[in-house]
Design a protein around this motif. Structure first.
Motif, PDB file in Angstrom:
ATOM      1  N   GLU A 141     -11.068  27.260  36.008  1.00  0.00           N
ATOM      2  CA  GLU A 141     -11.945  26.158  36.411  1.00  0.00           C
ATOM      3  C   GLU A 141     -11.311  25.229  37.450  1.00  0.00           C
ATOM      4  O   GLU A 141     -12.011  24.456  38.100  1.00  0.00           O
ATOM      5  CB  GLU A 141     -12.389  25.365  35.183  1.00  0.00           C
ATOM      6  CG  GLU A 141     -13.459  26.036  34.338  1.00  0.00           C
ATOM      7  CD  GLU A 141     -12.908  27.108  33.408  1.00  0.00           C
ATOM      8  OE1 GLU A 141     -13.697  27.790  32.747  1.00  0.00           O
ATOM      9  OE2 GLU A 141     -11.665  27.264  33.340  1.00  0.00           O
ATOM     10  N   ALA A 167     -11.135  22.847  32.706  1.00  0.00           N
ATOM     11  CA  ALA A 167     -12.213  23.452  31.913  1.00  0.00           C
ATOM     12  C   ALA A 167     -13.037  22.384  31.216  1.00  0.00           C
ATOM     13  O   ALA A 167     -14.272  22.482  31.146  1.00  0.00           O
ATOM     14  CB  ALA A 167     -11.634  24.433  30.896  1.00  0.00           C
ATOM     15  N   ASP A 168     -12.380  21.366  30.708  1.00  0.00           N
ATOM     16  CA  ASP A 168     -13.102  20.281  30.034  1.00  0.00           C
ATOM     17  C   ASP A 168     -13.990  19.519  31.017  1.00  0.00           C
ATOM     18  O   ASP A 168     -15.105  19.119  30.673  1.00  0.00           O
ATOM     19  CB  ASP A 168     -12.109  19.317  29.373  1.00  0.00           C
ATOM     20  CG  ASP A 168     -11.337  19.964  28.238  1.00  0.00           C
ATOM     21  OD1 ASP A 168     -11.864  20.918  27.638  1.00  0.00           O
ATOM     22  OD2 ASP A 168     -10.215  19.514  27.969  1.00  0.00           O
ATOM     23  N   LYS A 171     -16.970  21.739  31.843  1.00  0.00           N
ATOM     24  CA  LYS A 171     -17.857  21.773  30.672  1.00  0.00           C
ATOM     25  C   LYS A 171     -18.692  20.497  30.587  1.00  0.00           C
ATOM     26  O   LYS A 171     -19.902  20.547  30.336  1.00  0.00           O
ATOM     27  CB  LYS A 171     -17.019  21.946  29.405  1.00  0.00           C
ATOM     28  CG  LYS A 171     -17.828  21.998  28.120  1.00  0.00           C
ATOM     29  CD  LYS A 171     -16.908  22.183  26.920  1.00  0.00           C
ATOM     30  CE  LYS A 171     -17.706  22.207  25.619  1.00  0.00           C
ATOM     31  NZ  LYS A 171     -16.808  22.405  24.446  1.00  0.00           N
ATOM     32  N   GLU A 172     -18.043  19.347  30.794  1.00  0.00           N
ATOM     33  CA  GLU A 172     -18.763  18.075  30.708  1.00  0.00           C
ATOM     34  C   GLU A 172     -19.774  17.946  31.842  1.00  0.00           C
ATOM     35  O   GLU A 172     -20.927  17.527  31.623  1.00  0.00           O
ATOM     36  CB  GLU A 172     -17.753  16.924  30.761  1.00  0.00           C
ATOM     37  CG  GLU A 172     -18.324  15.549  30.409  1.00  0.00           C
ATOM     38  CD  GLU A 172     -18.948  14.861  31.610  1.00  0.00           C
ATOM     39  OE1 GLU A 172     -19.903  14.074  31.421  1.00  0.00           O
ATOM     40  OE2 GLU A 172     -18.496  15.126  32.740  1.00  0.00           O
ATOM     41  N   PHE A 174     -21.199  20.372  33.493  1.00  0.00           N
ATOM     42  CA  PHE A 174     -22.249  21.369  33.266  1.00  0.00           C
ATOM     43  C   PHE A 174     -23.294  20.831  32.288  1.00  0.00           C
ATOM     44  O   PHE A 174     -24.498  21.015  32.467  1.00  0.00           O
ATOM     45  CB  PHE A 174     -21.615  22.653  32.715  1.00  0.00           C
ATOM     46  CG  PHE A 174     -22.539  23.833  32.645  1.00  0.00           C
ATOM     47  CD1 PHE A 174     -22.640  24.715  33.708  1.00  0.00           C
ATOM     48  CD2 PHE A 174     -23.296  24.082  31.510  1.00  0.00           C
ATOM     49  CE1 PHE A 174     -23.477  25.826  33.644  1.00  0.00           C
ATOM     50  CE2 PHE A 174     -24.136  25.179  31.433  1.00  0.00           C
ATOM     51  CZ  PHE A 174     -24.230  26.053  32.505  1.00  0.00           C
ATOM     52  N   GLY A 175     -22.819  20.154  31.227  1.00  0.00           N
ATOM     53  CA  GLY A 175     -23.722  19.594  30.226  1.00  0.00           C
ATOM     54  C   GLY A 175     -24.647  18.524  30.771  1.00  0.00           C
ATOM     55  O   GLY A 175     -25.725  18.280  30.212  1.00  0.00           O
ATOM     56  N   GLY A 181     -24.918  24.455  26.767  1.00  0.00           N
ATOM     57  CA  GLY A 181     -23.504  24.243  26.995  1.00  0.00           C
ATOM     58  C   GLY A 181     -22.904  25.252  27.965  1.00  0.00           C
ATOM     59  O   GLY A 181     -23.468  26.326  28.214  1.00  0.00           O
ATOM     60  N   TYR A 182     -21.763  24.899  28.508  1.00  0.00           N
ATOM     61  CA  TYR A 182     -21.036  25.768  29.436  1.00  0.00           C
ATOM     62  C   TYR A 182     -20.442  26.960  28.699  1.00  0.00           C
ATOM     63  O   TYR A 182     -19.752  26.800  27.685  1.00  0.00           O
ATOM     64  CB  TYR A 182     -19.925  24.963  30.110  1.00  0.00           C
ATOM     65  CG  TYR A 182     -19.002  25.760  30.999  1.00  0.00           C
ATOM     66  CD1 TYR A 182     -19.442  26.265  32.213  1.00  0.00           C
ATOM     67  CD2 TYR A 182     -17.674  25.985  30.626  1.00  0.00           C
ATOM     68  CE1 TYR A 182     -18.596  26.979  33.051  1.00  0.00           C
ATOM     69  CE2 TYR A 182     -16.814  26.695  31.451  1.00  0.00           C
ATOM     70  CZ  TYR A 182     -17.281  27.188  32.664  1.00  0.00           C
ATOM     71  OH  TYR A 182     -16.430  27.894  33.482  1.00  0.00           O
ATOM     72  N   LYS A 184     -17.883  29.820  29.178  1.00  0.00           N
ATOM     73  CA  LYS A 184     -16.772  30.191  30.062  1.00  0.00           C
ATOM     74  C   LYS A 184     -16.863  31.643  30.522  1.00  0.00           C
ATOM     75  O   LYS A 184     -16.588  31.946  31.683  1.00  0.00           O
ATOM     76  CB  LYS A 184     -15.450  29.969  29.320  1.00  0.00           C
ATOM     77  CG  LYS A 184     -14.196  30.131  30.167  1.00  0.00           C
ATOM     78  CD  LYS A 184     -12.971  29.866  29.317  1.00  0.00           C
ATOM     79  CE  LYS A 184     -11.687  29.972  30.135  1.00  0.00           C
ATOM     80  NZ  LYS A 184     -11.470  28.801  30.990  1.00  0.00           N
ATOM     81  N   ASP A 187     -20.796  31.695  32.654  1.00  0.00           N
ATOM     82  CA  ASP A 187     -21.004  30.719  33.731  1.00  0.00           C
ATOM     83  C   ASP A 187     -19.814  30.676  34.676  1.00  0.00           C
ATOM     84  O   ASP A 187     -19.982  30.546  35.895  1.00  0.00           O
ATOM     85  CB  ASP A 187     -21.260  29.328  33.143  1.00  0.00           C
ATOM     86  CG  ASP A 187     -22.522  29.279  32.297  1.00  0.00           C
ATOM     87  OD1 ASP A 187     -23.558  29.803  32.759  1.00  0.00           O
ATOM     88  OD2 ASP A 187     -22.469  28.739  31.174  1.00  0.00           O
TER      89      ASP A 187
END
Length: 222
Positions: A141, A167-168, A171-172, A174-175, A181-182, A184, A187
């Motif tokens: 990411e 990655a975090d 993920k945030e 993406f949300g 949710g993302y 991995k 996506d």
């Protein structure tokens, strides 16, 4: 034609390798060099531990494939590498421009030791030219962060080497824009494949991360 096998720790379906391949071939074309030959099947493993196990199989990859492979690249994630006792590293601390170079050099040396096994130096010297160890700072990411604006994920983060939580962040982000949710494993590859396909995205991504740049420069120089 030079044959190259890339082994990555990649839960995103070979997305990292796709980006590396695309950029290496682009740079070779711009330098008037012939394209590299990559096997059709990508080699990804699930976790840094498995990737280190693959280092021990270096000579198998190099000499027992048909057609023969000239160079084997191993790309290990920097994130959490300090949890692997066989690498003998401590987690780097800020400022990262000072702590990352020795951290990466130690990991690369440990990977070479695994590949060499018990061979004496004279014997290892005859085969080591095809072994290439690299460290990805920090994870898949990380490639997405500098182009999040182009991928519909908000304001870009250009200083990617300062962010160990890529990655975090993805993920945030993406949300915020999706109703789910993302994922991995699904996506992530889609974003990385888009980066691989668009030169304008790749130029930003490689300019943001000199350690990623080192990997592709090694490929392009073969």
């Amino acid at each position: 034609m030079t044959s190259v096998h890339i082994i990555t720790e990649d839960k995103t379906g070979g997305g990292l390798e796709a980006v590396l391949r695309a950029e290496a071939q682009h740079r070779r074309r711009s330098q008037g060099k012939t394209p590299l030959h990559f096997p059709l099947q990508r080699s990804t493993v699930n976790g840094n531990t498995q990737l280190l196990d693959q280092c021990r199989k270096y000579e198998m990859f190099r000499f027992h494939y048909k057609p023969r492979i000239d160079h084997v690249f191993y790309v290990i994630d920097a994130r959490n590498a300090w949890n692997l006792p066989q690498l003998g590293v401590q987690a780097p601390r800020e400022p990262y421009d000072q702590s990352l170079p020795p951290f990466i050099a130690t990991i690369q040396a440990s990977m070479r030791t695994l590949a060499r096994g018990g061979k004496p130096e004279e014997q290892w010297a005859t085969v080591r030219d095809g072994f290439h160890s690299h460290v990805l700072v920090w994870e898949r990411e990380t490639l997405i962060l500098p182009v999040t604006d182009r991928l519909g994920l908000g304001e870009p983060i250009p200083d990617v080497c300062a962010r160990r939580d890529a990655a975090d962040i993805v993920k945030e982000r993406f949300g915020r824009v999706k109703t789910r949710g993302y994922a991995k494993a699904t996506d992530g590859p889609q974003y990385l494949q888009r980066i691989a396909q668009e030169e304008s995205l790749r130029s930003v991504v490689f300019a943001s991360n000199r350690y990623l740049h080192d990997i592709v420069e090694d490929l392009a120089s073969l």
